[in-house]
Scaffold this active site. Sequence first.
Site, PDB file in Angstrom:
ATOM      1  N   GLN A 236      20.686  59.557 -75.996  1.00 37.22           N
ATOM      2  CA  GLN A 236      20.065  60.202 -74.847  1.00 37.22           C
ATOM      3  C   GLN A 236      19.243  61.413 -75.296  1.00 37.22           C
ATOM      4  O   GLN A 236      18.505  61.972 -74.498  1.00 37.22           O
ATOM      5  CB  GLN A 236      21.132  60.623 -73.829  1.00 37.22           C
ATOM      6  N   ARG A 383      26.999  61.025 -65.075  1.00 36.72           N
ATOM      7  CA  ARG A 383      26.044  61.059 -63.961  1.00 36.72           C
ATOM      8  C   ARG A 383      26.082  62.381 -63.201  1.00 36.72           C
ATOM      9  O   ARG A 383      26.151  62.425 -61.968  1.00 36.72           O
ATOM     10  CB  ARG A 383      26.256  59.901 -62.999  1.00 36.72           C
ATOM     11  N   CYS A 384      26.067  63.478 -63.968  1.00 34.74           N
ATOM     12  CA  CYS A 384      25.979  64.782 -63.309  1.00 34.74           C
ATOM     13  C   CYS A 384      25.526  65.778 -64.343  1.00 34.74           C
ATOM     14  O   CYS A 384      25.549  65.512 -65.524  1.00 34.74           O
ATOM     15  CB  CYS A 384      27.336  65.208 -62.754  1.00 34.74           C
ATOM     16  N   GLU A 759      21.398  62.259 -60.281  1.00 34.66           N
ATOM     17  CA  GLU A 759      22.837  62.512 -60.318  1.00 34.66           C
ATOM     18  C   GLU A 759      23.394  62.981 -58.980  1.00 34.66           C
ATOM     19  O   GLU A 759      24.599  62.916 -58.747  1.00 34.66           O
ATOM     20  CB  GLU A 759      23.132  63.525 -61.421  1.00 34.66           C
TER      21      GLU A 759
END
Lengths: 805, 284
Positions: A236, A383-384, A759
């Site tokens: 990522q 996802r945050c 997110e």
Amino acid sequence: MNDMTPDREERSANLKGLGCSRKRVEDARFTQGKGNYVDDIKLPDMLHGDFVRSPYAHARVVSVNKDAALALPGVVAVLTAEDLAPLNLHWMPTLAGDKQMVLADGKVLFQGQEVAFVVASDRYVAADAVELVEVEYEELEVITDPFEALKSDVVLREDLEGQTEGAHGPRKHHNHIFTWEQGDEAGTNQVLDNAEVVAEETMYYHRTHPCPLETCGSVASMDKVNGKLTLWGTFQAPHVVRTVASLLSGIEEHNIRVVSPDIGGGFGNKVGVYPGYVCSIVASIVTGKPVKWVEDRMENLMSTAFARDYHMTGKISATKEGKITGLHCHVTADHGGFDACADPTKFPAGFMNICTGSYDIPVAYLAVDGVYTNKAPGGVSYRCSFRVTEAVYFIERMIEVLAIELDMDAAELRRINFIKKEQFPYTAALGWEYDSGDYHTAWDKALETVDYEGLRAEQAERVAAFKRGETRKLMGVGLSFFTEIVGAGPVKNCDILGMGMFDSCEIRIHPTGSAIARLGTISQGQGHATTFAQILASEIGISADSITIEEGDTDTAPYGLGTYGSRSTPVAGAATAMAGRKIRAKAQMIAAYLLEVHDDDVEFDIDRFVVKGAPERFKTMKEIAYAAYNQAIPGIEPGLEAVSYYDPPNMTYPFGAYVCVMDIDVDTGVPEIRRFYALDDCGTRINPMIIEGQVHGGLTEALAVALGQEIAYDDMGNVKTGTLMDFFLPTAWEVPNYETDYTVTPSPHHPIGAKGVGESPHVGGVPCFSNAVQDAFRAFGLRHTNMPHDHWRIWQTANGLGLHD
Amino acid sequence: MIPAAFDYYRPKNMDEVIALLQEHGDDARVMAGGHSLIPMMKLRMAEVPHLIDLQSIEGLKTIEIENGQITLGAMVTQHDLIDHDGLAAAVPILREAALQIADPQVRYMGTIGGNVANGDPGNDMPGVMQCLDAQINLAGPDGPRTVAARDYYEAAYMTDRADDEVLVSVSLTAPTGGYAYEKQKRKIGDYATAAAAVQITKSDGKVATASIAMTNLSDVPVWSEEASAALIGTSCESAALDAAVAAMLGDIDPSEDNRGPVAFKRHVAGVILKRAVTRAWDRA
Ligand SMILES: Cc1cc2nc3c(=O)[nH]c(=O)nc-3n(C[C@H](O)[C@H](O)[C@H](O)COP(=O)(O)OP(=O)(O)OC[C@H]3O[C@@H](n4cnc5c(N)ncnc54)[C@H](O)[C@@H]3O)c2cc1C
């Protein structure tokens, strides 16, 4: 102009710029199986690696016997810590300032830990050889509970013995990592001590896992002739990986090329550096051949980074009327065997200090204690943004508990405590400066759309019917209002291993008026190739269809810190707009020259520069691009390129209002989601269709986490949920219909006012689903029960409240 | 998730299959749809050096319905069970149960023979077969033989079938009356937390016959004779349901797993059974 000249509206539509629900350009390839993922990379003579992993959660490694494995035809090498030690690669630094074993160095600290790396000519041979490596273990006492770890005499990290100072300050115990304190402890305690009402609650945000569809993997290829290392991987943050690889291996950075090809989902799981990456590099250096390592699903779930595992205790105080006066939060954070959280360096608990939420809370205090246990390392932001799901879950539960304490409606309690529109920019008690918001408008819109009053009336009727024995189903109305902190971040606050968290974009306009833009980020499904072209289209007046977006190759893309924490649009998106503006500034000079007027006498108009007051005199961007390459313009360099590195002045603060209506069968514990409404405010909306897709995906992962997705361990430290049979990954069957909605409150400091949205639905969704379950039982005396709300735990709640008697 | 090496055979007739099984003994296994066996091999929990694919054996894919007698070839897939209108009319519980197994992708591959032969307590068809009092037809070196589904299961993954025998078909008499297969599961693709197969016939407004079998609540499917008996002569009123549940609870022996603790499973088993009986009764 004649009749054939498109009007302004048509020209604007042709750009497919901001606000256009342009179809995703990536999907043509993904839906036809033409993606190019790490496991699709096949190089001549490529070897395959596989790990021998520890079956024990805590054990001494007495010996490793490679003989039988090495004797298997096709096996090229078996690497152990001993082999990596001379290169000083048997340990590696983590992003959290700790270090982590690449291969077991004397002991193992969690089940699934990497013990030896087998390299073979074939993936199947490698797997067979793994079984032939004989490892002798001596089992040690296992500690899976962080509270126990802080009391135990057992030293988990013997390598740190005697070190009373860690990367984030003093260590209180040999299994303690750090204490991170924010806010005003004395002030908060004083307010709590004198408050009219105080609500207290302890909650556990369970351990779960991002579980991207594509697991982690890498292919390393060391070219011994030219000294260059190429590394393809599920990264990522490819640029950071290059820097880390250089620092670790001693290979100069210009001799390392890192490529993130297509990535099948990341959700935080692919931010960190894993032993597999390091081993594939070392194996390639040792063998002189390309080496591939791709983990399987069970390895992914049990060894690469988990998320959450926060034990949170809160106290919230208020007046009798419900005005919140103070908030106290303590977290015991289970980090597993190594502290491998992926947070900006100065934030060992991420942005947990956003836990005052969307509310105007005058004073607050947060302390987080990080602890080692015999579980896998990680603690990533699934996802945050960094620990924001934990923070939002915490405050949204505390609000509900306070509403119970006050015997007040939880929607109203939120409303009277929201930060008001006119208070922005708002500095929260724990230090963050919220950029913009209009919470009341969003809340009112949400409650009105779902007919909140009607839902409460229906719920009251249902409770009465239940008590009369006419139904066995309860109804829950789940509320959540969240504020995120995304887009890390200002370089002055945020870095990863010393790299400031800026991002970048480099644009080249081609002579015929099309363009390529490269960014420091990397899409894992977010649709960057679609949306970044739209930002640029609106900035430079070239259709998004004529702009290629490229990311992920460190040899071509400008340096950036990657994609996670919803930072791509806030940071790289801003860099894109800024680079576009540089292009436009130069285009303006070229246009003025071509139109034979002064620079200030032309103005930008959608896809062209026009002479002010004489719109029939213009040069299109296409014409300007051509001129940039074929005319000698005095005082202007040929070409049309720009690069921008953007250091955001602040983070962005997206927010949203969610409502979930759920029916719960108290006899079986089965919840049924009747309705889910999600209003998101992410500032300027670049592509509404992509936003909707992101909201659907994030909500689905929220549903998963709230209703069953967990990495559970038994007392021996065995992972109990290591396959998709037990680890809940929802399919279309389990997912309800989602209603999406929005308001638009642009970020005042972002060049196009965008805030990030990927997110938000996860952050806001988890407490919303959880609150719906808990709200169903409120009338029967429930204050709080921990996630995940799977069938048996819901049943247990009902049972505990006497509903089966 | 990488299986160990194995030899692959695709014989054309049953004699070859049996010969291979005899030759390799424990080291050989037949494969039907592979959707239970291959995952086990990938996890290296099943080591199968000799894998015998049944796909090319003639005559194992037929569904025969004649005079109320039904024979299902071992290689009939769960999808075929759903898709066959004649079968759905004759034995509707089969479609209702098959639709609750996994997802279409699994059902296109998974077979009735594999599901019945596997011996995993989580499989749904064994309980259904016990409820229907089906007969399991085996072929072996000593010729064919038939075992009642109610006698077939010994323990988890242990059945009456010998290592060198092959399940050829299951046969049953078309039931009359009402039916239901009720299953609680955590998600698509999950085995039952608790499931109940029920067949009921009615005469003069009362239960004339009843048959109840439970899935995944013991190490074998549980056909509960007493629970069935508890319904006879009743009109499935609340007291009768309670009696059936009490009898059933005496026969099951669930164990704790990620689906939940024993107390939960026992409670849910009762709820599921009541629902199944009520639905079957309504349909009777
Ligand atoms: C994701 C997923 C979810 C599932 N969910 C369910 C579910 O909810 N309920 C359910 O019941 N099942 C479920 N299954 C299992 C599925 O139905 C299987 O396909 C079935 O259990 C086995 O059938 P098969 O044809 O695939 O058998 P195989 O996997 O080929 O074989 C299973 C076993 O039976 C033996 N065998 C097969 N055929 C014969 C024969 N003719 N004679 C002798 N021995 C034989 C094999 O040797 C092997 O030991 C699921 C499977 C998956 C992958």
